[in-house]
Motif scaffolding. Structure first.
Motif, PDB file in Angstrom:
ATOM      1  N   ARG A  68      24.723   1.767 -11.658  1.00  0.00           N
ATOM      2  CA  ARG A  68      24.681   3.170 -11.209  1.00  0.00           C
ATOM      3  C   ARG A  68      24.288   4.131 -12.323  1.00  0.00           C
ATOM      4  O   ARG A  68      23.339   4.897 -12.175  1.00  0.00           O
ATOM      5  CB  ARG A  68      26.015   3.561 -10.585  1.00  0.00           C
ATOM      6  N   PRO A  69      25.015   4.134 -13.448  1.00  0.00           N
ATOM      7  CA  PRO A  69      24.596   5.065 -14.511  1.00  0.00           C
ATOM      8  C   PRO A  69      23.226   4.712 -15.084  1.00  0.00           C
ATOM      9  O   PRO A  69      22.488   5.601 -15.507  1.00  0.00           O
ATOM     10  CB  PRO A  69      25.695   4.954 -15.572  1.00  0.00           C
ATOM     11  N   ALA A  70      22.868   3.431 -15.084  1.00  0.00           N
ATOM     12  CA  ALA A  70      21.546   3.046 -15.577  1.00  0.00           C
ATOM     13  C   ALA A  70      20.458   3.627 -14.678  1.00  0.00           C
ATOM     14  O   ALA A  70      19.438   4.124 -15.159  1.00  0.00           O
ATOM     15  CB  ALA A  70      21.434   1.524 -15.647  1.00  0.00           C
ATOM     16  N   ALA A  71      20.674   3.602 -13.364  1.00  0.00           N
ATOM     17  CA  ALA A  71      19.691   4.155 -12.430  1.00  0.00           C
ATOM     18  C   ALA A  71      19.587   5.672 -12.601  1.00  0.00           C
ATOM     19  O   ALA A  71      18.475   6.232 -12.614  1.00  0.00           O
ATOM     20  CB  ALA A  71      20.077   3.807 -11.000  1.00  0.00           C
ATOM     21  N   ILE A  72      20.721   6.336 -12.748  1.00  0.00           N
ATOM     22  CA  ILE A  72      20.705   7.794 -12.925  1.00  0.00           C
ATOM     23  C   ILE A  72      20.029   8.164 -14.240  1.00  0.00           C
ATOM     24  O   ILE A  72      19.210   9.089 -14.296  1.00  0.00           O
ATOM     25  CB  ILE A  72      22.138   8.374 -12.846  1.00  0.00           C
ATOM     26  N   MET A  73      20.339   7.421 -15.299  1.00  0.00           N
ATOM     27  CA  MET A  73      19.726   7.690 -16.600  1.00  0.00           C
ATOM     28  C   MET A  73      18.219   7.470 -16.529  1.00  0.00           C
ATOM     29  O   MET A  73      17.444   8.267 -17.073  1.00  0.00           O
ATOM     30  CB  MET A  73      20.336   6.786 -17.671  1.00  0.00           C
ATOM     31  N   SER A  74      17.782   6.430 -15.835  1.00  0.00           N
ATOM     32  CA  SER A  74      16.347   6.177 -15.679  1.00  0.00           C
ATOM     33  C   SER A  74      15.678   7.314 -14.919  1.00  0.00           C
ATOM     34  O   SER A  74      14.581   7.760 -15.284  1.00  0.00           O
ATOM     35  CB  SER A  74      16.116   4.862 -14.927  1.00  0.00           C
ATOM     36  N   LEU A  75      16.333   7.782 -13.867  1.00  0.00           N
ATOM     37  CA  LEU A  75      15.791   8.884 -13.074  1.00  0.00           C
ATOM     38  C   LEU A  75      15.652  10.149 -13.929  1.00  0.00           C
ATOM     39  O   LEU A  75      14.618  10.821 -13.915  1.00  0.00           O
ATOM     40  CB  LEU A  75      16.683   9.155 -11.869  1.00  0.00           C
ATOM     41  N   ARG A  80      12.360  13.920 -17.276  1.00  0.00           N
ATOM     42  CA  ARG A  80      12.007  14.523 -18.570  1.00  0.00           C
ATOM     43  C   ARG A  80      10.566  14.180 -18.942  1.00  0.00           C
ATOM     44  O   ARG A  80       9.806  15.038 -19.399  1.00  0.00           O
ATOM     45  CB  ARG A  80      12.965  14.033 -19.656  1.00  0.00           C
ATOM     46  N   LEU A  81      10.168  12.919 -18.744  1.00  0.00           N
ATOM     47  CA  LEU A  81       8.803  12.498 -19.066  1.00  0.00           C
ATOM     48  C   LEU A  81       7.765  13.208 -18.199  1.00  0.00           C
ATOM     49  O   LEU A  81       6.607  13.328 -18.587  1.00  0.00           O
ATOM     50  CB  LEU A  81       8.662  10.984 -18.906  1.00  0.00           C
ATOM     51  N   ASN A  82       8.195  13.672 -17.028  1.00  0.00           N
ATOM     52  CA  ASN A  82       7.290  14.377 -16.129  1.00  0.00           C
ATOM     53  C   ASN A  82       7.389  15.890 -16.284  1.00  0.00           C
ATOM     54  O   ASN A  82       6.941  16.642 -15.421  1.00  0.00           O
ATOM     55  CB  ASN A  82       7.547  13.962 -14.680  1.00  0.00           C
ATOM     56  N   GLY A  83       8.007  16.337 -17.361  1.00  0.00           N
ATOM     57  CA  GLY A  83       8.031  17.754 -17.694  1.00  0.00           C
ATOM     58  C   GLY A  83       9.144  18.561 -17.062  1.00  0.00           C
ATOM     59  O   GLY A  83       9.124  19.786 -17.111  1.00  0.00           O
ATOM     60  N   HIS A  84      10.131  17.904 -16.471  1.00  0.00           N
ATOM     61  CA  HIS A  84      11.243  18.614 -15.839  1.00  0.00           C
ATOM     62  C   HIS A  84      12.444  18.664 -16.774  1.00  0.00           C
ATOM     63  O   HIS A  84      12.696  17.725 -17.521  1.00  0.00           O
ATOM     64  CB  HIS A  84      11.675  17.905 -14.553  1.00  0.00           C
ATOM     65  N   GLU A  85      13.181  19.746 -16.712  1.00  0.00           N
ATOM     66  CA  GLU A  85      14.463  19.816 -17.416  1.00  0.00           C
ATOM     67  C   GLU A  85      15.443  19.002 -16.560  1.00  0.00           C
ATOM     68  O   GLU A  85      15.583  19.269 -15.370  1.00  0.00           O
ATOM     69  CB  GLU A  85      14.884  21.281 -17.547  1.00  0.00           C
ATOM     70  N   PRO A  86      16.104  17.978 -17.117  1.00  0.00           N
ATOM     71  CA  PRO A  86      16.910  17.056 -16.310  1.00  0.00           C
ATOM     72  C   PRO A  86      17.974  17.728 -15.439  1.00  0.00           C
ATOM     73  O   PRO A  86      18.129  17.374 -14.268  1.00  0.00           O
ATOM     74  CB  PRO A  86      17.541  16.128 -17.346  1.00  0.00           C
ATOM     75  N   TYR A  87      18.707  18.706 -15.967  1.00  0.00           N
ATOM     76  CA  TYR A  87      19.750  19.356 -15.172  1.00  0.00           C
ATOM     77  C   TYR A  87      19.140  20.093 -13.976  1.00  0.00           C
ATOM     78  O   TYR A  87      19.622  19.981 -12.851  1.00  0.00           O
ATOM     79  CB  TYR A  87      20.570  20.319 -16.031  1.00  0.00           C
ATOM     80  N   ALA A  88      18.067  20.833 -14.218  1.00  0.00           N
ATOM     81  CA  ALA A  88      17.404  21.580 -13.133  1.00  0.00           C
ATOM     82  C   ALA A  88      16.851  20.612 -12.083  1.00  0.00           C
ATOM     83  O   ALA A  88      16.959  20.871 -10.883  1.00  0.00           O
ATOM     84  CB  ALA A  88      16.290  22.448 -13.696  1.00  0.00           C
ATOM     85  N   TYR A 111       7.978  12.431 -10.360  1.00  0.00           N
ATOM     86  CA  TYR A 111       6.522  12.542 -10.507  1.00  0.00           C
ATOM     87  C   TYR A 111       5.841  13.068  -9.257  1.00  0.00           C
ATOM     88  O   TYR A 111       4.624  13.222  -9.214  1.00  0.00           O
ATOM     89  CB  TYR A 111       5.904  11.200 -10.920  1.00  0.00           C
ATOM     90  N   ARG A 112       6.625  13.397  -8.218  1.00  0.00           N
ATOM     91  CA  ARG A 112       6.035  13.900  -6.981  1.00  0.00           C
ATOM     92  C   ARG A 112       6.508  15.297  -6.598  1.00  0.00           C
ATOM     93  O   ARG A 112       6.042  15.862  -5.622  1.00  0.00           O
ATOM     94  CB  ARG A 112       6.357  12.943  -5.838  1.00  0.00           C
ATOM     95  N   CYS A 113       7.471  15.849  -7.312  1.00  0.00           N
ATOM     96  CA  CYS A 113       7.991  17.154  -6.910  1.00  0.00           C
ATOM     97  C   CYS A 113       7.931  18.164  -8.048  1.00  0.00           C
ATOM     98  O   CYS A 113       7.742  17.810  -9.196  1.00  0.00           O
ATOM     99  CB  CYS A 113       9.427  17.023  -6.410  1.00  0.00           C
ATOM    100  N   SER A 114       8.137  19.408  -7.675  1.00  0.00           N
ATOM    101  CA  SER A 114       8.187  20.509  -8.638  1.00  0.00           C
ATOM    102  C   SER A 114       9.566  21.170  -8.488  1.00  0.00           C
ATOM    103  O   SER A 114       9.739  22.037  -7.638  1.00  0.00           O
ATOM    104  CB  SER A 114       7.096  21.538  -8.357  1.00  0.00           C
ATOM    105  N   PRO A 115      10.550  20.759  -9.291  1.00  0.00           N
ATOM    106  CA  PRO A 115      11.905  21.282  -9.132  1.00  0.00           C
ATOM    107  C   PRO A 115      12.024  22.792  -9.214  1.00  0.00           C
ATOM    108  O   PRO A 115      12.885  23.362  -8.597  1.00  0.00           O
ATOM    109  CB  PRO A 115      12.685  20.631 -10.266  1.00  0.00           C
ATOM    110  N   LEU A 116      11.192  23.448  -9.968  1.00  0.00           N
ATOM    111  CA  LEU A 116      11.322  24.892 -10.139  1.00  0.00           C
ATOM    112  C   LEU A 116      10.511  25.670  -9.094  1.00  0.00           C
ATOM    113  O   LEU A 116      10.519  26.872  -9.106  1.00  0.00           O
ATOM    114  CB  LEU A 116      10.904  25.290 -11.553  1.00  0.00           C
ATOM    115  N   ALA A 117       9.827  24.962  -8.211  1.00  0.00           N
ATOM    116  CA  ALA A 117       9.009  25.625  -7.196  1.00  0.00           C
ATOM    117  C   ALA A 117       9.869  26.117  -6.050  1.00  0.00           C
ATOM    118  O   ALA A 117      10.915  25.657  -5.780  1.00  0.00           O
ATOM    119  CB  ALA A 117       7.951  24.672  -6.672  1.00  0.00           C
TER     120      ALA A 117
END
Length: 117
Positions: A68-75, A80-88, A111-117
């Motif tokens: 579980r934590p490994a999956a969340i950490m990977s996500l 982060r690698l896709n330019g998102h701030e993890p908390y946001a 890699y498919r969404c824009s969290p700040l949009a």
């Protein structure tokens, strides 16, 4: 090289010198290229949370509990690698998850969404 012959064969010092001599070109590469750092502290600091997490997850209690934590950490690292701030990103996903149709869950991947949009 000359100092190696002065050290007793098989000693810890001899092993350290042999290790250095085998890697001499890589160890001195930064001398010829000013863009290279003389140490790898930056990289070690970047991977430290992953290494510590991996060590801590050994004691998660079970395989599923560690996954579980490994999956969340990977996500979060993918976010982060896709330019998102993890908390946001996580906040964005958790707010939309209850109403997101199952057929569109992949749209919430980093890699498919824009969290700040």
């Amino acid at each position: 090289m000359a100092n190696r012959q002065k050290v007793r064969e098989g000693s810890a010092t001899a092993k350290a010198i042999d290790y250095s001599l085998k890697r001499w070109a890589a160890l001195t590469r930064f001398i010829d290229d000013a863009d290279l750092a003389a140490d790898n502290n930056r990289i070690e600091n970047l991977i430290r949370p992953i290494a510590l997490g991996r060590k801590n997850w050994l004691f998660a209690g079970s395989l599923r509990a560690g996954q579980r934590p490994a999956a969340i950490m990977s996500l979060l690292h993918t976010a982060r690698l896709n330019g998102h701030e993890p908390y946001a990103y996580l906040k964005y996903v958790l707010q939309r998850l209850p109403t997101q149709p199952a057929s569109a869950l992949r749209d919430l991947l980093p890699y498919r969404c824009s969290p700040l949009a």
